[in-house]
Motif scaffolding. Structure first.
Motif, PDB file in Angstrom:
ATOM      1  N   ARG A   9       0.801  -1.220   0.000  1.00 45.18           N
ATOM      2  CA  ARG A   9       0.000   0.000   0.000  1.00 45.18           C
ATOM      3  C   ARG A   9       0.836   1.273   0.000  1.00 45.18           C
ATOM      4  NH1 ARG A   9      -5.387  -0.670   0.823  1.00 45.18           N
ATOM      5  NH2 ARG A   9      -6.080  -2.750   1.449  1.00 45.18           N
ATOM      6  N   THR A  21      -1.179   4.565  -0.261  1.00 46.20           N
ATOM      7  CA  THR A  21      -2.245   4.544  -1.259  1.00 46.20           C
ATOM      8  C   THR A  21      -3.266   3.466  -0.914  1.00 46.20           C
ATOM      9  OG1 THR A  21      -1.099   2.944  -2.670  1.00 46.20           O
ATOM     10  CG2 THR A  21      -0.626   5.263  -3.040  1.00 46.20           C
ATOM     11  N   SER A  22      -4.364   3.421  -1.690  1.00 47.86           N
ATOM     12  CA  SER A  22      -5.414   2.440  -1.415  1.00 47.86           C
ATOM     13  C   SER A  22      -4.966   1.035  -1.787  1.00 47.86           C
ATOM     14  CB  SER A  22      -6.693   2.811  -2.171  1.00 47.86           C
ATOM     15  OG  SER A  22      -6.443   2.877  -3.562  1.00 47.86           O
ATOM     16  N   LYS A  23      -4.333   0.872  -2.969  1.00 44.37           N
ATOM     17  CA  LYS A  23      -3.859  -0.455  -3.387  1.00 44.37           C
ATOM     18  C   LYS A  23      -2.780  -0.297  -4.455  1.00 44.37           C
ATOM     19  CE  LYS A  23      -8.025  -1.635  -4.597  1.00 44.37           C
ATOM     20  NZ  LYS A  23      -9.176  -2.411  -5.111  1.00 44.37           N
TER      21      LYS A  23
END
Length: 279
Positions: A9, A21-23
């Motif tokens: 992440r 980050t989200s993914k």
């Protein structure tokens, strides 16, 4: 400097360092060419990437074909009788409208106060940025607008992916959305239904996954009986069902149009009133 993935992440961005980050799983073993950091009106940051990825796997063929008529209450009406409703964004639109009014009123009052300080020639005149209430209203308005847009886009992605998985050949109307939106009675409804985005998603997903999209001329699709081919003429929009004067077949207006769209897509060769988008 190049952006790099760092763990599940985290991304390492030049000058910014490590950013959560989200993914990042989809970015593994991917060459990133360009990136852009965007600050949205909601106050959130988004990272837009241009990257080289491998071609997606083709969907297995089903041997099915379908015609699709687009509408306002129902976004997609299929020739086999299935109907998929349009995304309902009335709640978010209502909230956005409320905050739009608050934002406009607060900003107007702030402008009056700033002008008052300027006219009185105070020692330290206030500026627009020194008032935060109107900025809070602006962010709230943008938040609801973004929520509606994101949920609509998510709904369209799921629907178009489902259609591309189910059918090998999809025939749709070659509608000129800009021209249709000149009708002020229907412009907002057409925009909310997102016909243009729906077609764009179908186009590139058919190309990605090895399916075929055919755009046909929409002329007379709602006037012709799909059973006997008799043209019964124009009908007001409020008429949703009608009976063919020649063969006495009862039609659902939208399903009949979808069947005619499928007939046009499957019988006419490419180049005669239709456009074929294929892989």
């Amino acid at each position: 400097s190049i952006i790099k993935t760092a763990g599940k992440r985290y991304l390492k961005i030049p000058k910014l360092g490590y950013v959560k980050t989200s993914k990042t799983g989809v970015l593994q073993n991917t060459k990133i060419k360009r990136y852009t950091v965007l600050l949205e009106p909601t106050g959130k940051y988004y990272l837009s990437l241009q990257a080289e990825i491998s071609e997606p796997e083709k969907y297995s063929l089903t041997g099915k074909q379908v015609g699709i008529d687009v509408g306002i209450a129902d976004l997609a009406i299929l020739s086999n009788g299935l109907k998929y409703p349009s995304f309902n964004s009335s709640y978010f639109e209502k909230k956005a409208k409320i905050w739009q009014k608050k934002y406009s009123r607060r900003r107007h009052l702030v402008k009056l106060l700033v002008l008052q300080d300027r006219n009185k020639r105070v020692l330290c005149p206030r500026s627009l940025e020194s008032f935060t209430n109107w900025q809070k209203a602006q962010k709230s308005k943008a938040k609801y607008q973004a929520k509606a847009a994101n949920q609509r886009r998510d709904y369209l992605h799921k629907l178009t992916t489902h259609l591309v998985k189910q059918y090998d050949v999809i025939a749709i109307e070659d509608l000129k959305t800009k021209n249709l939106q000149k009708n002020h009675h229907l412009a907002k409804s057409i925009a909310n239904a997102s016909w243009r985005m729906f077609r764009q998603m179908l186009e590139y997903k058919c190309e990605w996954y090895g399916k075929k999209l055919i755009a046909v001329d929409p002329k007379n699709t709602s006037r012709i009986c799909s059973k006997c081919g008799y043209n019964s003429g124009a009908k007001p929009l409020e008429i949703r069902e009608w009976i063919c004067p020649k063969c006495q077949t009862k039609h659902d207006r939208d399903i009949n149009a979808a069947v005619n769209i499928l007939h046009k897509g499957s019988t006419k060769p490419t180049g005669q009133g239709l456009t074929m988008v294929t892989s």
